[in-house]
Design a protein around this motif. Structure first.
Motif, PDB file in Angstrom:
ATOM      1  N   THR A  71       0.830  -1.210   0.000  1.00 36.57           N
ATOM      2  CA  THR A  71       0.000   0.000   0.000  1.00 36.57           C
ATOM      3  C   THR A  71       0.861   1.255   0.000  1.00 36.57           C
ATOM      4  O   THR A  71       0.588   2.206  -0.744  1.00 36.57           O
ATOM      5  CB  THR A  71      -0.935   0.003   1.215  1.00 36.57           C
ATOM      6  N   ASN A  72       1.912   1.267   0.837  1.00 40.30           N
ATOM      7  CA  ASN A  72       2.801   2.436   0.877  1.00 40.30           C
ATOM      8  C   ASN A  72       3.482   2.665  -0.472  1.00 40.30           C
ATOM      9  O   ASN A  72       3.547   3.801  -0.963  1.00 40.30           O
ATOM     10  CB  ASN A  72       3.864   2.262   1.958  1.00 40.30           C
ATOM     11  N   LEU A  73       4.002   1.600  -1.061  1.00 44.34           N
ATOM     12  CA  LEU A  73       4.693   1.745  -2.340  1.00 44.34           C
ATOM     13  C   LEU A  73       3.728   2.127  -3.461  1.00 44.34           C
ATOM     14  O   LEU A  73       4.060   2.949  -4.325  1.00 44.34           O
ATOM     15  CB  LEU A  73       5.430   0.451  -2.685  1.00 44.34           C
ATOM     16  N   THR A  74       2.534   1.565  -3.440  1.00 43.31           N
ATOM     17  CA  THR A  74       1.531   1.899  -4.462  1.00 43.31           C
ATOM     18  C   THR A  74       1.104   3.353  -4.343  1.00 43.31           C
ATOM     19  O   THR A  74       0.980   4.049  -5.355  1.00 43.31           O
ATOM     20  CB  THR A  74       0.312   0.973  -4.331  1.00 43.31           C
ATOM     21  N   ASP A  75       0.888   3.823  -3.110  1.00 48.68           N
ATOM     22  CA  ASP A  75       0.525   5.228  -2.918  1.00 48.68           C
ATOM     23  C   ASP A  75       1.630   6.165  -3.392  1.00 48.68           C
ATOM     24  O   ASP A  75       1.360   7.194  -4.025  1.00 48.68           O
ATOM     25  CB  ASP A  75       0.216   5.505  -1.449  1.00 48.68           C
ATOM     26  N   PHE A  76       2.868   5.805  -3.113  1.00 49.13           N
ATOM     27  CA  PHE A  76       3.995   6.640  -3.537  1.00 49.13           C
ATOM     28  C   PHE A  76       4.093   6.696  -5.057  1.00 49.13           C
ATOM     29  O   PHE A  76       4.256   7.771  -5.641  1.00 49.13           O
ATOM     30  CB  PHE A  76       5.300   6.102  -2.934  1.00 49.13           C
ATOM     31  N   SER A  82       0.809  10.694 -10.854  1.00 47.89           N
ATOM     32  CA  SER A  82      -0.240  11.712 -10.989  1.00 47.89           C
ATOM     33  C   SER A  82       0.357  13.105 -11.118  1.00 47.89           C
ATOM     34  O   SER A  82      -0.271  13.997 -11.694  1.00 47.89           O
ATOM     35  CB  SER A  82      -1.196  11.647  -9.802  1.00 47.89           C
ATOM     36  N   ASN A  83       1.549  13.328 -10.594  1.00 49.73           N
ATOM     37  CA  ASN A  83       2.214  14.628 -10.697  1.00 49.73           C
ATOM     38  C   ASN A  83       3.249  14.668 -11.822  1.00 49.73           C
ATOM     39  O   ASN A  83       4.040  15.597 -11.900  1.00 49.73           O
ATOM     40  CB  ASN A  83       2.901  14.977  -9.369  1.00 49.73           C
ATOM     41  N   LEU A  88       7.287  17.697 -15.531  1.00 50.37           N
ATOM     42  CA  LEU A  88       7.837  17.982 -16.855  1.00 50.37           C
ATOM     43  C   LEU A  88       7.718  19.461 -17.221  1.00 50.37           C
ATOM     44  O   LEU A  88       8.569  19.984 -17.920  1.00 50.37           O
ATOM     45  CB  LEU A  88       7.124  17.143 -17.905  1.00 50.37           C
ATOM     46  N   GLY A  89       6.648  20.064 -16.812  1.00 49.68           N
ATOM     47  CA  GLY A  89       6.388  21.433 -17.276  1.00 49.68           C
ATOM     48  C   GLY A  89       6.725  22.460 -16.331  1.00 49.68           C
ATOM     49  O   GLY A  89       7.393  23.092 -15.798  1.00 49.68           O
TER      50      GLY A  89
END
Length: 89
Positions: A71-76, A82-83, A88-89
């Motif tokens: 769960t911790n690794l998936t959330d990270f 998502s960011n 990139l911009g």
């Protein structure tokens, strides 16, 4: 991507590494301490005796804490992806 963003990602990654590895390290530490006390009391100096209980305990720890770690690794990773456009911009 700014230098601050890179440092934030690295800081979060190191924090996640510590949080995810801590349960297994603590289990291994406690089992190793118990086995070494047992060896001192019984005067058994067999070096391989410490590895088998540690391996079993860490395996049980992975079974117990595996969902938490995943769960911790998936959330990270979800936060990173998502960011991704912001980085990139």
């Amino acid at each position: 991507m700014t230098e601050g963003q890179v440092l934030d990602i690295v800081r979060d990654a190191i924090y996640n590494i510590i949080v995810c590895s801590a349960p297994m390290l603590l289990i291994s530490l406690v089992v190793g301490l118990i086995v070494s006390i047992f060896q001192t009391v019984t005067s058994i100096q067999e070096q391989t005796l410490t590895f088998i209980p540690k391996i079993i305990a860490v395996f049980l720890g992975i079974m117990l804490f595996g969902a938490f770690i995943l769960t911790n690794l998936t959330d990270f990773m979800t936060e990173l992806w998502s960011n991704f456009s912001k980085y990139l911009g």
